[in-house]
Motif scaffolding. Structure first.
Motif, PDB file in Angstrom:
ATOM      1  N   ARG A  51      17.794 -46.980 -15.134  1.00  0.00           N
ATOM      2  CA  ARG A  51      17.076 -45.867 -15.740  1.00  0.00           C
ATOM      3  C   ARG A  51      18.092 -44.872 -16.290  1.00  0.00           C
ATOM      4  O   ARG A  51      19.176 -44.711 -15.740  1.00  0.00           O
ATOM      5  CB  ARG A  51      16.141 -45.183 -14.735  1.00  0.00           C
ATOM      6  N   PHE A  52      17.722 -44.249 -17.386  1.00  0.00           N
ATOM      7  CA  PHE A  52      18.601 -43.273 -18.026  1.00  0.00           C
ATOM      8  C   PHE A  52      18.102 -41.874 -17.671  1.00  0.00           C
ATOM      9  O   PHE A  52      16.920 -41.573 -17.814  1.00  0.00           O
ATOM     10  CB  PHE A  52      18.602 -43.488 -19.544  1.00  0.00           C
ATOM     11  N   CYS A  53      19.001 -41.042 -17.185  1.00  0.00           N
ATOM     12  CA  CYS A  53      18.638 -39.727 -16.638  1.00  0.00           C
ATOM     13  C   CYS A  53      19.505 -38.676 -17.332  1.00  0.00           C
ATOM     14  O   CYS A  53      20.706 -38.578 -17.055  1.00  0.00           O
ATOM     15  CB  CYS A  53      18.895 -39.750 -15.127  1.00  0.00           C
ATOM     16  N   THR A  54      18.909 -37.909 -18.228  1.00  0.00           N
ATOM     17  CA  THR A  54      19.696 -37.039 -19.102  1.00  0.00           C
ATOM     18  C   THR A  54      19.206 -35.602 -19.096  1.00  0.00           C
ATOM     19  O   THR A  54      18.023 -35.338 -18.868  1.00  0.00           O
ATOM     20  CB  THR A  54      19.659 -37.573 -20.553  1.00  0.00           C
ATOM     21  N   ASN A  55      20.123 -34.686 -19.361  1.00  0.00           N
ATOM     22  CA  ASN A  55      19.775 -33.277 -19.582  1.00  0.00           C
ATOM     23  C   ASN A  55      19.750 -32.951 -21.068  1.00  0.00           C
ATOM     24  O   ASN A  55      19.714 -31.778 -21.441  1.00  0.00           O
ATOM     25  CB  ASN A  55      20.776 -32.340 -18.882  1.00  0.00           C
ATOM     26  N   GLU A  56      19.782 -33.960 -21.914  1.00  0.00           N
ATOM     27  CA  GLU A  56      19.763 -33.738 -23.362  1.00  0.00           C
ATOM     28  C   GLU A  56      18.573 -32.866 -23.744  1.00  0.00           C
ATOM     29  O   GLU A  56      17.424 -33.203 -23.452  1.00  0.00           O
ATOM     30  CB  GLU A  56      19.671 -35.084 -24.091  1.00  0.00           C
ATOM     31  N   SER A  57      18.858 -31.723 -24.382  1.00  0.00           N
ATOM     32  CA  SER A  57      17.747 -30.842 -24.766  1.00  0.00           C
ATOM     33  C   SER A  57      17.893 -30.325 -26.200  1.00  0.00           C
ATOM     34  O   SER A  57      17.315 -29.308 -26.565  1.00  0.00           O
ATOM     35  CB  SER A  57      17.622 -29.665 -23.785  1.00  0.00           C
ATOM     36  N   GLN A  58      18.673 -31.061 -27.009  1.00  0.00           N
ATOM     37  CA  GLN A  58      18.714 -30.755 -28.445  1.00  0.00           C
ATOM     38  C   GLN A  58      17.881 -31.739 -29.248  1.00  0.00           C
ATOM     39  O   GLN A  58      17.623 -31.511 -30.424  1.00  0.00           O
ATOM     40  CB  GLN A  58      20.162 -30.759 -28.964  1.00  0.00           C
ATOM     41  N   LYS A  59      17.494 -32.844 -28.599  1.00  0.00           N
ATOM     42  CA  LYS A  59      16.719 -33.872 -29.281  1.00  0.00           C
ATOM     43  C   LYS A  59      15.512 -34.247 -28.433  1.00  0.00           C
ATOM     44  O   LYS A  59      15.586 -34.230 -27.206  1.00  0.00           O
ATOM     45  CB  LYS A  59      17.550 -35.146 -29.506  1.00  0.00           C
ATOM     46  N   SER A  60      14.427 -34.625 -29.080  1.00  0.00           N
ATOM     47  CA  SER A  60      13.295 -35.184 -28.354  1.00  0.00           C
ATOM     48  C   SER A  60      13.708 -36.537 -27.800  1.00  0.00           C
ATOM     49  O   SER A  60      14.694 -37.148 -28.247  1.00  0.00           O
ATOM     50  CB  SER A  60      12.096 -35.353 -29.288  1.00  0.00           C
ATOM     51  N   ARG A  61      12.954 -37.033 -26.831  1.00  0.00           N
ATOM     52  CA  ARG A  61      13.265 -38.359 -26.279  1.00  0.00           C
ATOM     53  C   ARG A  61      13.252 -39.426 -27.367  1.00  0.00           C
ATOM     54  O   ARG A  61      14.107 -40.307 -27.413  1.00  0.00           O
ATOM     55  CB  ARG A  61      12.258 -38.734 -25.185  1.00  0.00           C
ATOM     56  N   GLY A  62      12.278 -39.327 -28.258  1.00  0.00           N
ATOM     57  CA  GLY A  62      12.167 -40.313 -29.330  1.00  0.00           C
ATOM     58  C   GLY A  62      13.388 -40.315 -30.240  1.00  0.00           C
ATOM     59  O   GLY A  62      13.916 -41.368 -30.601  1.00  0.00           O
ATOM     60  N   LYS A  63      13.845 -39.114 -30.613  1.00  0.00           N
ATOM     61  CA  LYS A  63      15.012 -39.013 -31.502  1.00  0.00           C
ATOM     62  C   LYS A  63      16.279 -39.480 -30.782  1.00  0.00           C
ATOM     63  O   LYS A  63      17.147 -40.121 -31.387  1.00  0.00           O
ATOM     64  CB  LYS A  63      15.177 -37.579 -31.991  1.00  0.00           C
ATOM     65  N   LEU A  64      16.396 -39.143 -29.502  1.00  0.00           N
ATOM     66  CA  LEU A  64      17.564 -39.571 -28.736  1.00  0.00           C
ATOM     67  C   LEU A  64      17.619 -41.094 -28.633  1.00  0.00           C
ATOM     68  O   LEU A  64      18.669 -41.704 -28.868  1.00  0.00           O
ATOM     69  CB  LEU A  64      17.529 -38.950 -27.341  1.00  0.00           C
ATOM     70  N   VAL A  65      16.480 -41.695 -28.311  1.00  0.00           N
ATOM     71  CA  VAL A  65      16.432 -43.151 -28.189  1.00  0.00           C
ATOM     72  C   VAL A  65      16.704 -43.810 -29.540  1.00  0.00           C
ATOM     73  O   VAL A  65      17.421 -44.819 -29.628  1.00  0.00           O
ATOM     74  CB  VAL A  65      15.071 -43.597 -27.612  1.00  0.00           C
ATOM     75  N   GLY A  66      16.170 -43.227 -30.612  1.00  0.00           N
ATOM     76  CA  GLY A  66      16.436 -43.761 -31.944  1.00  0.00           C
ATOM     77  C   GLY A  66      17.924 -43.754 -32.271  1.00  0.00           C
ATOM     78  O   GLY A  66      18.459 -44.733 -32.814  1.00  0.00           O
ATOM     79  N   LEU A  67      18.586 -42.651 -31.923  1.00  0.00           N
ATOM     80  CA  LEU A  67      20.041 -42.554 -32.146  1.00  0.00           C
ATOM     81  C   LEU A  67      20.784 -43.608 -31.342  1.00  0.00           C
ATOM     82  O   LEU A  67      21.656 -44.318 -31.869  1.00  0.00           O
ATOM     83  CB  LEU A  67      20.533 -41.157 -31.753  1.00  0.00           C
ATOM     84  N   LEU A  68      20.438 -43.732 -30.062  1.00  0.00           N
ATOM     85  CA  LEU A  68      21.140 -44.681 -29.197  1.00  0.00           C
ATOM     86  C   LEU A  68      20.920 -46.120 -29.659  1.00  0.00           C
ATOM     87  O   LEU A  68      21.844 -46.946 -29.611  1.00  0.00           O
ATOM     88  CB  LEU A  68      20.681 -44.512 -27.748  1.00  0.00           C
ATOM     89  N   ARG A  69      19.729 -46.417 -30.124  1.00  0.00           N
ATOM     90  CA  ARG A  69      19.462 -47.772 -30.616  1.00  0.00           C
ATOM     91  C   ARG A  69      20.291 -48.053 -31.878  1.00  0.00           C
ATOM     92  O   ARG A  69      20.810 -49.159 -32.053  1.00  0.00           O
ATOM     93  CB  ARG A  69      17.968 -47.969 -30.883  1.00  0.00           C
ATOM     94  N   ARG A  70      20.440 -47.036 -32.734  1.00  0.00           N
ATOM     95  CA  ARG A  70      21.270 -47.213 -33.931  1.00  0.00           C
ATOM     96  C   ARG A  70      22.735 -47.426 -33.556  1.00  0.00           C
ATOM     97  O   ARG A  70      23.471 -48.110 -34.274  1.00  0.00           O
ATOM     98  CB  ARG A  70      21.143 -45.995 -34.858  1.00  0.00           C
TER      99      ARG A  70
END
Length: 270
Positions: A51-70
């Motif tokens: 499981r991925f556990c992040t404090n990322e708060s500049q991107k929505s989960r969807g945008k973050l996952v999209g970036l990581l997939r790219r």
């Protein structure tokens, strides 16, 4: 290697921090840390739960996952525990209407939340949005409330981008705490509730899981206080002084995620 066998015995699940462990953010979205894409793939092909556990708060989960997939990572939105969705649940449960001091990239997470006539403030890593005017507006909302509520999406001091270290939300959270004489409620690491939520999603007890992160306090210390084991990678925001931290000592230090996965696949779940 016997020492690693003892430290990793019985691990059935892995919680991975994202920024500083999988990739460093920056221009063009950032770059994967060497070996991390392959390391995640190897973990997901193993018997270990991930499981991925992040404090990322500049991107929505969807945008973050999209970036990581790219960037080449095998990851889905449902595998990510992030602070903004958790904060929205808290707001709705308690009937709170937030004034949002957040990055535009994460604002979409709060679309279903009533923000009229605010009775609390939600602060996140707003980046360039941390102007005096915006900080002062948040202060004004809080100071006029009889029982001010400040919710912070994390409390990190800084994080790593390709251009260098960047100031994180914790410094601005502390400024509002000081100005208003209050204590913020932290949603995200190192909050115990945040780690427990991730464990619940994995269906594991704390002693069966290990956290891998680059933050000695937020990742390592937070996980250990929940009864988990934790490794610190020497990537991202890691500093050599972390290995001599006065209060937190990781269960192990590794050069990067690839080394951590090598050790886990050799010793865990035995």
């Amino acid at each position: 290697m016997d020492a690693w066998g003892e430290r990793l015995a019985g691990v059935r699940g892995v919680l991975l921090d994202i920024s500083g462990v999988l990739y460093d953010g920056g221009e063009g979205g950032g770059t994967p840390i060497a070996g991390s894409v392959e390391a995640v793939a190897r973990l997901k092909q193993s018997r270990l739960k991930v499981r991925f556990c992040t404090n990322e708060s500049q991107k929505s989960r969807g945008k973050l996952v999209g970036l990581l997939r790219r960037l080449g990572f095998d990851i889905s939105e449902g595998e990510v525990t992030a602070p903004a969705p958790a904060a929205c649940l808290i707001l709705k449960e308690r009937g709170l209407r937030p004034h949002l001091l957040v990055h535009d990239g994460v604002r979409s997470e709060f679309e279903q939340v009533d923000t009229s006539n605010p009775n609390c403030v939600v602060i996140a890593d707003a980046g360039d949005g941390f102007s005096y005017q915006n900080m002062n507006k948040a202060f004004q909302v809080l100071v006029q409330l009889e029982k001010p509520v400040l919710i912070s999406l994390g409390k990190g001091r800084y994080y790593k981008e390709t251009s260098g270290l960047m100031l994180d939300v914790g410094a601005y959270m502390k400024a509002l705490e000081y100005a208003c004489g209050i204590e913020a409620e932290v949603v995200g690491k190192p909050s115990p509730e945040f780690f427990k939520s991730a464990l619940q999603e994995m269906g594991l007890e704390a002693h069966q899981a290990i956290m891998i992160g680059d933050d000695i306090v937020g990742d390592v210390g937070g996980a250990q206080r929940c009864g988990m084991r934790a490794l610190q990678v020497r990537t991202g925001k890691f500093r050599p002084s972390d290995e001599h931290h006065p209060e937190v000592k990781a269960d192990g230090y590794v050069d990067n995620l690839a080394e951590a996965v090598d050790l886990l696949l050799q010793h865990a779940d035995k």
